[in-house]
Design a protein around this motif. Sequence first.
Motif, PDB file in Angstrom:
ATOM      1  N   ASP A 156      50.099  26.225  -5.000  1.00  0.00           N
ATOM      2  CA  ASP A 156      50.153  27.257  -6.040  1.00  0.00           C
ATOM      3  C   ASP A 156      48.747  27.838  -6.159  1.00  0.00           C
ATOM      4  O   ASP A 156      47.910  27.335  -6.908  1.00  0.00           O
ATOM      5  CB  ASP A 156      50.616  26.647  -7.357  1.00  0.00           C
ATOM      6  CG  ASP A 156      50.787  27.694  -8.447  1.00  0.00           C
ATOM      7  OD1 ASP A 156      50.459  28.875  -8.211  1.00  0.00           O
ATOM      8  OD2 ASP A 156      51.242  27.334  -9.546  1.00  0.00           O
ATOM      9  N   TYR A 174      50.558  29.761  -0.129  1.00  0.00           N
ATOM     10  CA  TYR A 174      51.879  29.438  -0.657  1.00  0.00           C
ATOM     11  C   TYR A 174      52.855  28.981   0.436  1.00  0.00           C
ATOM     12  O   TYR A 174      53.799  28.256   0.162  1.00  0.00           O
ATOM     13  CB  TYR A 174      52.480  30.666  -1.343  1.00  0.00           C
ATOM     14  CG  TYR A 174      51.806  31.055  -2.634  1.00  0.00           C
ATOM     15  CD1 TYR A 174      52.073  30.364  -3.811  1.00  0.00           C
ATOM     16  CD2 TYR A 174      50.894  32.105  -2.683  1.00  0.00           C
ATOM     17  CE1 TYR A 174      51.459  30.707  -4.993  1.00  0.00           C
ATOM     18  CE2 TYR A 174      50.278  32.463  -3.859  1.00  0.00           C
ATOM     19  CZ  TYR A 174      50.563  31.766  -5.018  1.00  0.00           C
ATOM     20  OH  TYR A 174      49.944  32.108  -6.186  1.00  0.00           O
ATOM     21  N   ILE A 299      59.637  32.833 -13.038  1.00  0.00           N
ATOM     22  CA  ILE A 299      60.186  31.537 -13.444  1.00  0.00           C
ATOM     23  C   ILE A 299      60.709  31.485 -14.871  1.00  0.00           C
ATOM     24  O   ILE A 299      61.427  30.549 -15.228  1.00  0.00           O
ATOM     25  CB  ILE A 299      59.140  30.430 -13.241  1.00  0.00           C
ATOM     26  CG1 ILE A 299      57.853  30.754 -14.012  1.00  0.00           C
ATOM     27  CG2 ILE A 299      58.836  30.244 -11.763  1.00  0.00           C
ATOM     28  CD1 ILE A 299      56.786  29.672 -13.926  1.00  0.00           C
ATOM     29  N   ASP A 337      61.813  28.746  -6.640  1.00  0.00           N
ATOM     30  CA  ASP A 337      60.655  27.917  -6.319  1.00  0.00           C
ATOM     31  C   ASP A 337      61.085  26.668  -5.551  1.00  0.00           C
ATOM     32  O   ASP A 337      62.147  26.112  -5.811  1.00  0.00           O
ATOM     33  CB  ASP A 337      59.945  27.468  -7.609  1.00  0.00           C
ATOM     34  CG  ASP A 337      58.961  28.503  -8.105  1.00  0.00           C
ATOM     35  OD1 ASP A 337      58.510  29.305  -7.277  1.00  0.00           O
ATOM     36  OD2 ASP A 337      58.636  28.493  -9.302  1.00  0.00           O
TER      37      ASP A 337
END
Length: 358
Positions: A156, A174, A299, A337
Amino acid sequence: MPYFEKYPIPENFAFLDTKYSAANQSFDSADASVQLKFFEQNVFSLRVNYTDSRLPNHSAFRMPFADITPEHTQSNGREQFRFGSYILECTTVPFSITLKKDDRIVLQSQPEFVGLNGDKTLFQFIQNNPQPFWGFGSKTGPLNKTGRAMKMWNSDVAGDMPEAAMGDNYDPGYVSIPFFITKVENTFIGCFLDNPSQIFFNNGKDTNFVDSKEGSVYKKRFYCGSYTGESTLYLLTADTIAEIVRTFTAMTGRHPLPPRWAIGHQQCKWSYRNKKEVLEVLENYREHQLPLDGLWLDIDYMNSYRIFTWNEAEYGSRESLSQLVHDNNAHLVTIVDPGVKKDVGYSVYEEGREKNIF
């Protein structure tokens, strides 16, 4: 954290002296064996197998190409394997390889090729000058990665390296795609290092901190390896870069052609906190007559950041919000994710724990 470890350098590795086993088509030592396999499409692999209790190979990759049996001969103390228009020559003490085509060397390992250091494994090659390196997925910097050292360990970036994330010089990133293409004269070589743990690459970056009178025999080199677990190095050969790409994607899988709207204008930020904010974005795009093909949710659309859930309290139903976006001639995309929240009672976490996936 793993990405704060030092980059491994060959001088810290013990390299393999081997004996050839015709029964297994492998080069064996007391600590490990290197098994050769040859496949259709001018591909061959070297798989390192430990002889002790170190972490075994946990790769999920399965080669879709059929095995082939090369023509095997011995000459001048070398094991030779002919496949297609290529000849692979291997020495045993120390173990090394030389790949030839039409009597030209197109790839050559260092005299000491496969090294071990605890759980770490390393493959090192002689670097020609100049020699380009393309690939490595979404790494930052120029297209040609010559002279770079890098790692593969999904991170991250904004959370772990906030200062570096604002620029174009962070590593790791990432996404991890341990594949690159290089070129020697008129031959292209693809290298795919199959290992699910942390991986490292050095594309000719000088690791000599102090110059000696003799210099370093390894100065012109490139190498790759893994921090733990057994590794398999696949080497692809072709006359064009397009052939290498076709072979690699045939090996690892090809995704369907994306829809036309996916290459249109996309809007995304971290984050829209509720349905009201999503609709405000849509209305502003239409009010200012700006093109919009895709609207992405980060998210916050999840229920307490649990993957594969939906926060209905803030966003309403999935169906109704998706329909509202479609009514504005755009498409709704939700981020997925690769992380599962550690949350007792959460079904995805509990299933993963029960199956020992983590």
